[in-house]
Each structure stands twice: as structure tokens, then as C-alpha cells.
Design a protein around this motif. Structure first.
Motif, PDB file in Angstrom:
ATOM      1  N   LEU A   1       0.823  -1.208   0.000  1.00 13.77           N
ATOM      2  CA  LEU A   1       0.000   0.000   0.000  1.00 13.77           C
ATOM      3  C   LEU A   1       0.858   1.259   0.000  1.00 13.77           C
ATOM      4  O   LEU A   1       0.600   2.213  -0.745  1.00 13.77           O
ATOM      5  N   ILE A   2       1.894   1.274   0.827  1.00  9.96           N
ATOM      6  CA  ILE A   2       2.750   2.462   0.914  1.00  9.96           C
ATOM      7  C   ILE A   2       3.559   2.647  -0.367  1.00  9.96           C
ATOM      8  O   ILE A   2       3.715   3.765  -0.871  1.00  9.96           O
ATOM      9  N   GLU A   3       4.075   1.543  -0.931  1.00  9.01           N
ATOM     10  CA  GLU A   3       4.869   1.638  -2.154  1.00  9.01           C
ATOM     11  C   GLU A   3       4.037   2.138  -3.340  1.00  9.01           C
ATOM     12  O   GLU A   3       4.529   2.878  -4.185  1.00  9.01           O
ATOM     13  N   SER A   4       2.780   1.725  -3.405  1.00  6.42           N
ATOM     14  CA  SER A   4       1.956   2.068  -4.570  1.00  6.42           C
ATOM     15  C   SER A   4       1.166   3.363  -4.399  1.00  6.42           C
ATOM     16  O   SER A   4       0.825   4.017  -5.379  1.00  6.42           O
ATOM     17  N   SER A   5       0.897   3.744  -3.145  1.00  6.96           N
ATOM     18  CA  SER A   5       0.021   4.898  -2.911  1.00  6.96           C
ATOM     19  C   SER A   5       0.633   5.970  -2.041  1.00  6.96           C
ATOM     20  O   SER A   5      -0.008   7.000  -1.801  1.00  6.96           O
ATOM     21  N   GLY A   6       1.836   5.745  -1.536  1.00 12.30           N
ATOM     22  CA  GLY A   6       2.400   6.698  -0.592  1.00 12.30           C
ATOM     23  C   GLY A   6       1.629   6.650   0.714  1.00 12.30           C
ATOM     24  O   GLY A   6       1.017   5.642   1.058  1.00 12.30           O
ATOM     25  N   THR A   7       1.638   7.736   1.451  1.00 10.44           N
ATOM     26  CA  THR A   7       0.913   7.780   2.727  1.00 10.44           C
ATOM     27  C   THR A   7      -0.341   8.631   2.643  1.00 10.44           C
ATOM     28  O   THR A   7      -1.052   8.797   3.636  1.00 10.44           O
ATOM     29  N   GLU A   8      -0.607   9.177   1.460  1.00 10.22           N
ATOM     30  CA  GLU A   8      -1.753  10.073   1.314  1.00 10.22           C
ATOM     31  C   GLU A   8      -2.890   9.462   0.484  1.00 10.22           C
ATOM     32  O   GLU A   8      -3.998   9.992   0.487  1.00 10.22           O
ATOM     33  N   GLY A   9      -2.613   8.363  -0.226  1.00 11.33           N
ATOM     34  CA  GLY A   9      -3.614   7.852  -1.161  1.00 11.33           C
ATOM     35  C   GLY A   9      -4.260   6.550  -0.773  1.00 11.33           C
ATOM     36  O   GLY A   9      -4.749   5.807  -1.641  1.00 11.33           O
ATOM     37  N   PHE A  10      -4.274   6.232   0.508  1.00  5.84           N
ATOM     38  CA  PHE A  10      -4.849   4.957   0.941  1.00  5.84           C
ATOM     39  C   PHE A  10      -6.339   4.836   0.603  1.00  5.84           C
ATOM     40  O   PHE A  10      -6.859   3.740   0.398  1.00  5.84           O
ATOM     41  N   LYS A  11      -7.033   5.969   0.564  1.00  2.00           N
ATOM     42  CA  LYS A  11      -8.482   5.925   0.381  1.00  2.00           C
ATOM     43  C   LYS A  11      -8.885   5.348  -0.983  1.00  2.00           C
ATOM     44  O   LYS A  11     -10.028   4.953  -1.184  1.00  2.00           O
TER      45      LYS A  11
END
Length: 304
Positions: free
Chosen positions: A22-32
């Protein structure tokens, strides 16, 4: 296009691997813009905790669902909003509306088949109905067993009545605007168009921690696997590959040999209270031997 299937070691922490993806693909701002689906509800807490420990701050987590929650949400998207019939109410429905068929294959003494006498049977019958429904079995499929029952004597008639009760029960739920858990899976297996359209707009759809699948789950996941943003994460284990044939062509996982000797302990007891007492004694002995506990220790009970 082959589905995106990833196999990780049974020794690897599944939650931490998903957090990394999740962090690799979306960073920390795009989890939603991500959905993670587990077999049950509890892993959601541990995934949110893992992400919080990494980010060390507030964040909007991804949508994390159990398979049941995912199916319920998708059914609403597809227009099925019927309330769910629970096991107790379903037992009463079977007694009231399928009694003629049920009395033919449940022998009872006396002239009156009381609900008190039927209740335990009713729970088992409903459970059997649900197992058949979630595996996409129709009354016609059940009737196909007739040829196998030529030498079964009276049981042939009993089986036919069971099939009739099965059909009558689900006809009644549909007519009265109700649905069962398996009924939702049955519906969604052939009604996914709007759900697939909605899922296309997400960054990741992750299905993780699964091992065995019902026929309706296979049909649902087979269709979703065609989306380019869908990923499956499995932990290696004996028999896993045989359960994944429905996903089509993919790179098979390598065989992993794990020696669990001395690491797994079984305790038997006559009932659930006995299980707790046995567990308590085992933990007490470990503490007396100055052994501490960590997240590497797992306690498994038959029921949650």
C-alpha cells in the motif's frame, strides 16, 4: 492477461507485506483509493495498526473489508438491499413454510411435530441449505442425484422432499424481500457489472489471506481478477495451487517445506470451558519457565 498473484512464505508477516504494498503504490496520502479484502473482519485492526506505526501520524486508511462485508456492499451496488435473515428466523420459516417436506425426511414420535422438537434439526437443515446455496446448487442439481438413489429404498423419496424444501425456502425469502448470507453470494456471482465498473477507478484491490473458496466465491473472484488493479496475496501452503485453478494461468508458487515440529502444541478438552483451563495451564507453565510472549505466538481456538 494473467491475474496478479503473489505468493509469500508462510513465515512472512502477511499484514506487514500488505502494508508495504500500500505504501509503495500509494504513498501515505492515497490509501483511500485502495480496498483490501480479508476472509474475516479481525485483520483490519492489525493492518490499520501496522500503517499507523509506519506513518506515525494521522491518516485516512484504505477500505478494509471481510469477504462477507465486500459481498454485502457489492450486492447493494447491484440493487440487492434486502435485509438478511438470521439462522433463528430461518429455522422458524422452514418450520412454518416447509413443514410438509421436512416431516417426510425427519422421523418423529407423536402426532404433532412441535417446534421445540424441530429446532435443533432446523438449524442443521438451514446450515445445509446455505452450504448448497453458496456453492450454486439448484433444485435441478439435487434432482440429478436421483439416478444414484435407485437402490436407496425410502431415502430416495426423502431426498426429493429435501430438494423441494430447499427450493421452497429460498422462493419464500425472495418473495418476502429477504436474503440469507449465501443468497447474497449466489446473487452476486451472476450480478457484478456495476461493481466491476466502480472497482476500475481504484488504485489497488487486494484480496489477501484466502486459502479455500466456495463455488460462488470462485465465480465472483474470477470476474474481478480480470481487472488490472486486482492483486491476490497468498501465503504458501500444501494444496493451495489446487484451489486456484479458477483464476486461470499464473506462475505457480514454489514448494515450501516448513518443519513445525516442536512449534505447534495441541490441547484437547471436553468443552469450551475445558479449553480455557487447558490453555491457562499451558501459559502458566511457559511463564514459570521465564518465557515471554510476543506477536510471534498464536492461540487458535475452534470458534471465535
Amino acid at each position: 492477461m494473467s491475474p496478479d498473484i503473489r505468493f509469500i512464505s508462510s513465515k512472512e508477516n502477511l499484514i506487514e507485506r500488505i502494508g508495504s504494498i500500500l505504501i509503495e503504490s500509494s504513498g501515505t496520502e492515497g490509501f483511500k483509493d485502495n480496498i483490501v479484502v480479508f476472509p474475516g473482519r479481525r485483520p483490519a485492526h492489525f493492518l490499520r495498526r501496522d500503517l499507523a506505526h509506519r506513518i506515525k501520524g494521522t491518516f485516512k486508511p484504505p477500505v478494509i473489508l471481510s469477504m462477507d462485508e465486500f459481498v454485502e456492499s457489492a450486492c447493494r451496488t447491484e440493487g440487492l438491499n434486502s435485509p438478511q435473515l438470521n439462522a433463528l428466523d430461518a429455522t422458524a420459516v422452514i418450520y412454518e413454510h416447509c413443514r410438509a417436506e421436512v416431516e417426510s425426511f425427519i422421523r418423529h414420535s407423536g402426532t404433532v411435530f412441535r417446534f421445540d422438537d424441530f429446532f435443533a434439526w432446523g438449524l442443521e437443515i438451514f446450515s445445509s441449505f446455505e452450504d448448497l446455496k453458496i456453492n450454486l446448487v439448484s433444485k435441478k442439481d439435487l434432482a440429478g442425484f436421483d439416478a444414484l438413489l435407485d437402490d436407496a429404498g425410502d431415502f430416495r423419496g426423502d431426498f426429493n422432499c429435501f430438494a423441494a424444501a430447499y427450493e421452497n425456502f429460498y422462493d419464500w425469502t425472495k418473495k418476502n424481500g429477504l436474503v440469507t448470507r449465501s443468497g447474497r453470494y449466489f446473487f452476486l456471482s451472476s450480478n457484478l457489472s456495476q461493481t466491476l465498473s466502480d472497482l476500475k477507478g481504484l488504485k489497488n484491490i487486494l484480496f489477501a489471506g484466502f486459502f479455500a473458496f466456495t463455488k460462488s466465491e470462485k465465480e465472483i473472484l474470477r470476474k474481478i481478477s480480470a481487472l488490472p488493479n486486482t492483486r491476490f496475496i497468498f501465503q504458501k501452503g500444501p494444496g493451495l495451487s489446487e484451489n486456484l485453478d479458477f483464476l486461470g494461468q499464473y506462475e505457480k508458487e514454489s514448494v515450501e517445506q516448513v518443519d513445525w515440529r516442536g512449534k505447534v502444541r495441541f490441547h484437547k478438552a471436553s468443552d469450551q470451558h475445558g479449553e480455557i483451563f487447558a490453555l491457562n495451564q499451558s501459559l502458566k507453565k511457559m511463564l514459570e519457565n521465564e518465557k515471554s510472549f510476543s506477536s510471534e505466538h498464536v492461540i487458535v481456538l475452534p470458534d471465535s
